[in-house]
Enzyme design. Structure first.
Site, PDB file in Angstrom:
ATOM      1  N   LYS A   2       0.840  -1.199   0.000  1.00 47.09           N
ATOM      2  CA  LYS A   2       0.000   0.000   0.000  1.00 47.09           C
ATOM      3  C   LYS A   2       0.869   1.241   0.000  1.00 47.09           C
ATOM      4  CE  LYS A   2      -2.069   2.789   2.826  1.00 47.09           C
ATOM      5  NZ  LYS A   2      -2.211   4.006   2.025  1.00 47.09           N
TER       6      LYS A   2
ATOM      7  N   GLU B   7       9.989   0.729  10.597  1.00 47.79           N
ATOM      8  CA  GLU B   7      11.023   1.753  10.391  1.00 47.79           C
ATOM      9  C   GLU B   7      10.313   3.076  10.621  1.00 47.79           C
ATOM     10  OE1 GLU B   7      12.783   4.523   9.382  1.00 47.79           O
ATOM     11  OE2 GLU B   7      12.953   3.977   7.268  1.00 47.79           O
TER      12      GLU B   7
ATOM     13  N   CYS C 126      13.140  10.461   7.473  1.00 44.81           N
ATOM     14  CA  CYS C 126      13.055   9.976   8.849  1.00 44.81           C
ATOM     15  C   CYS C 126      14.407  10.073   9.551  1.00 44.81           C
ATOM     16  CB  CYS C 126      12.547   8.552   8.873  1.00 44.81           C
ATOM     17  SG  CYS C 126      13.353   7.516   7.651  1.00 44.81           S
TER      18      CYS C 126
ATOM     19  N   GLU D 175       9.628  15.239  15.867  1.00 50.22           N
ATOM     20  CA  GLU D 175      10.047  15.115  14.477  1.00 50.22           C
ATOM     21  C   GLU D 175       9.224  16.095  13.642  1.00 50.22           C
ATOM     22  OE1 GLU D 175       9.110  11.406  12.426  1.00 50.22           O
ATOM     23  OE2 GLU D 175      11.076  11.505  11.474  1.00 50.22           O
TER      24      GLU D 175
END
Lengths: 325, 509
Positions: B212, B286, B320, B417
């Site tokens: 997906k 992850e 990331c 983040e």
């Protein structure tokens, strides 16, 4: 003893008098049954042997129902203390050289060898076995320490790599211990199963909080006495006895626990443990699919000794550096 | 060491007349013009409508619904793609299962290898088409999609192709068996590259997949479906479902799935870990990061500046493992910031398809709003805000490269983040303090170290709680190099031999 026989004279005579009294005393004692000094089975936290802060205990019985001892019914607070001790001990243990860690774990095997008879007796009582059936289990548990101890300075070579990246960089991958590992020990195999789960995260350099078998906790407590007199630093292994329904959810939800070995988690708690572990992204080492705790054969070396179980508690770190002049 | 006092240095940084290596003052725009150098869109044909890719065929969603995907640089809707329903997901899982049992899973490793080599080759052959489409759908600069994303994606298939028939050597003494059907959910920051990271090792090990893509970047995955057809991959080996996050969760909890692999935020990663609770599904995550890029006083400062810029402004900072916290040793923070500001003034923000563009468009309006909100919090919490004076296009989701100095560890911009081109600068005095601050986050994905002292590099690298450590470099990736996090940045590795482990079950020989 106090008879009025003629007394020999001089120093030698006095010595002979004392020794004959001692012989007489020993003979008297042999005639009456000796009262055994029983052991208090305690927790093992931060290198010390406290009783549970809760003041509670539970009766541990042999398989045939004979009462064996009152074990500590460890509490949430005991677990928290154990996690704190494990966190404190972790950096020092992780920083030991691989060879040193290997020697220290080998030393555990040496000390267990010296207590072989005691372990045989306890495993026999816990698991309802004749001593001659318990003895091979104890021997195998000792040998398992030796097998894992030898991995300490080899696992990085088997799992690490130098990576041929397509640019001018030196690139390598090395394993590092994950941190504080919570182990829920196998319920059935009181010593051999326990050692088989405890040794892999330890040899990897992790510190451990261990919840023992609930019904068969006593060999684990004796093992903690071995650890205390070995060179394994205090806090590297912490051992809590008690009821799994009370303890396991606390361990699974503790945010300062980095990874869990859920081998001995009762089936009814399994999903809740996974849910709690997800909250802090804990690594989970599970019992392999289709394996029942009660039927697993820990004496099968091929099935019960695996470098993957060390790898489950290692993080792979990759380092890059440019190559140039 | 600069021969000026920190006081005069500070004045220089704030002064418009200050000399610098570019001859620019603070906040000034770059004095020379770049002629537009747009990459041609002609190579890409975007159809009006795209279906799902199930069992080797393109099909509409069960209820016929579609959703639009937007070019974030122009805000134009590029096309309509099918919005998968749970019924479609069920069909895709069934197709994948069938292929795993009867076609793909039955192939010898050396045959699987040849298919993967074919895919790598086709990606190379059609690389420009993929690069242009990727930039249009995601907003990333063409020079990054062209030079990084697409070549690396092809390289991943190439690398894992060679493993397909050598698994016995990856796990000595053990037999590696496929897990079965993998559900793979990937993010919008590296759409094709993340697809390659997921699909290549899964197929090499004999699994089949249901992938997906992110809802804002479905197009390169759908173009990849065409690559699968060109490669004559057995139907059902790769299935692609476009749609909302709920379809991803449907896959995660689907009983027909054996393994889940997810790249994305830590928040969603935890949700996914809860989704597989109580099952025997394999899981690799992850997740997010808040990497520290640590610059020591003996570092080669100009190289460090390049590394810092690459660390946080590469891909608009939507990475990331971005080096979003700069930890600068106190003795060099002033010259470093000065050089950094200087360098920021030369960064070109704008049309992702322009070959000169350094920073493209933010992926979506929602992400732009999130970045804006966090930047406002940084200002409100008292950090010192700086942006170069560059022009932004009038339409599209753009954000200037941003620098915060005087950031405290407690500030949200030092903790959360941001996933945008926003750098927070903190300082340290001793290596121990640097370690303490670098590791002071729930994340642990990556770290950067800049020093000319080799022993310090190795000591710092050992102390970083991070899965990837870049020393005197940053944001480098390679299919042979394992990538993944410590702590709440996730578990499992992608890339290298270690990346295979997530897709196999080991049995006794």
């Amino acid at each position: 003893m106090a008879s009025r026989t003629p007394q020999p004279k001089g120093e030698a005579a006095a010595r002979a008098r004392v020794s004959s009294r001692a012989v007489q005393k020993a003979a008297d004692r042999a005639a009456a049954p000796r009262i055994e000094v029983r052991k208090t089975y305690k927790l093992y936290i931060g290198g010390a042997f406290p009783r549970t802060e809760s003041g509670r205990s539970y009766l541990v019985s042999a398989k045939d129902g004979t009462p064996l001892a009152n074990a500590c019914r460890g509490s949430r607070k005991d677990l928290r203390d154990a996690v704190r001790a494990a966190r404190q001990a972790f950096p020092g243990w992780a920083a030991r050289s691989a060879m040193n860690r290997g020697q220290i774990l080998y030393r555990v095997a040496e000390l267990m060898e010296g207590r072989r008879d005691q372990f045989v007796e306890e495993v026999a009582a816990a698991e309802g076995l004749r001593p001659d059936r318990a003895r091979p289990l104890v021997d195998r548990a000792i040998d398992r320490w030796v097998w894992y101890a030898g991995w300490a300075d080899k696992i990085a070579q088997v799992l690490g790599s130098s990576n041929p990246v397509a640019a001018s960089y030196f690139n390598f991958t090395i394993p590092e211990p994950t941190g504080v590992v919570g182990i829920v020990a196998p319920e059935t195999s009181s010593l051999l199963g326990l050692v088989s789960r405890l040794a892999p995260p330890l040899v990897a350099g992790n510190s451990v909080v261990l919840i023992t078998s609930e019904k068969r906790p006593l060999p684990a407590v004796t093992l903690s006495e071995v650890l205390a007199t070995s060179d394994v630093p205090g806090g590297v292994v912490n051992v809590i006895t008690g009821l799994k329904n009370e303890l396991v959810p606390v361990l699974a939800a503790h945010v300062d626990v980095d990874a869990l070995d859920t081998w001995g988690v009762p089936d009814a708690l399994r999903t809740d443990v996974d849910l709690a572990a997800a909250e802090s992204v804990k690594r989970i080492a599970r019992r392999p699919r289709g394996v029942a705790d009660a039927r697993f054969d820990w004496t099968d070396d091929r099935a019960a000794e695996r470098p993957e179980w060390i790898a489950a508690f290692l993080e792979m770190k990759t380092v890059w550096h440019p190559i140039g002049v | 060491m600069p021969d000026v006092t920190s006081e005069t240095k500070l004045q220089r940084i704030g002064s418009d007349n200050a000399p610098s290596s570019w001859g620019l003052g603070d906040g000034q725009a770059i004095p020379w013009e770049y002629a537009p150098a747009p990459e041609s869109r002609e190579i890409v044909t975007i159809r009006d409508r795209y279906g799902l890719f199930i069992n080797g065929r393109e099909v509409d969603a069960a209820d016929g619904e579609t959703f639009g995907t937007v070019n974030p640089a122009t805000e134009e809707t590029l096309t309509q793609v099918a919005k998968a329903t749970p019924a479609d997901a069920d069909r895709a899982v069934r197709a994948a299962r069938k292929a795993q049992r009867h076609s793909w899973g039955q192939l010898a490793g050396r045959e699987r290898a040849k298919y993967l080599f074919r895919i790598a080759r086709i990606l190379q052959e059609r690389s420009r088409e993929f690069a242009v489409l990727e930039s249009m759908d995601s907003g990333k600069p063409i020079k990054e999609s062209r030079d990084v994303d697409v070549p690396l994606a092809a390289a991943h298939f190439w690398y894992y192709a060679g493993w397909a028939d050598k698994l016995d050597y990856a796990f000595p003494g053990r037999v590696a068996r496929p897990l079965g059907v993998a559900a793979q959910i990937i993010p919008w920051n590296f759409p094709l590259l993340m697809l390659a990271w997921k699909i290549a090792p899964a197929l090499a090990a004999g699994n089949t997949v249901v992938l997906k893509p992110a809802s804002t970047t479905p197009l390169t995955a759908l173009l990849f479906a065409d690559v699968c057809r060109q490669a004559d991959l057995p139907p059902g080996t790769v299935n692609i479902l476009t749609g909302p996050g709920s379809i991803g969760m449907h896959l995660v909890t689907h009983p027909g799935i054996d393994k889940v692999a997810f790249t994305g935020s830590t928040e969603v990663g935890k949700k996914i870990a809860r989704g597989v609770a109580g099952t025997d599904k394999g899981l690799t995550l992850e997740l997010g990061g808040k990497a520290a890029n640590i610059v020591f006083e003996d570092a080669a400062l100009d190289q460090a500046v390049e590394g810092i810029v690459n660390g946080i402004y590469f891909n608009q900072g939507e990475v990331c493992c971005a080096g979003s916290r700069l930890l600068a040793q106190e003795s060099i923070v002033e010259p470093l910031i000065e050089k950094l500001k200087d360098r920021l003034s030369t960064i070109r923000v704008g049309d992702p398809l322009d070959k000169n563009t350094d920073v493209g468009a933010i992926n979506s309006r929602a992400q732009l709003e999130k970045i804006t909100e966090l930047v406002e919090s940084g200002k409100a919490e008292g950090a010192e805000f700086y942006q170069p004076a560059c022009d932004l296009p009038e339409v599209g989701y753009f954000f200037r490269p941003t620098l915060f100095t005087n950031v405290a560890q407690s500030h949200r911009i030092a903790q959360e983040e941001i996933f945008g081109p926003v750098l927070s600068v903190l300082t340290f005095r001793t290596p121990d303090e640097a370690v303490e601050k670098a590791n002071n986050t729930p994340y642990g994905l990556s770290a950067g170290i800049w020093t000319e002292k080799g022993s310090r590099i190795l000591s710092m690298a050992t102390k970083m709680k991070a899965g990837v450590v870049w020393a005197n470099t940053f944001n480098k990736f390679d299919p042979t190099s394992p990538f993944g996090g410590y702590k709440e940045s996730g578990y499992g590795r992608e890339g290298g031999m270690h990346g295979l482990h997530a897709y196999v079950r080991l049995e006794d020989r």
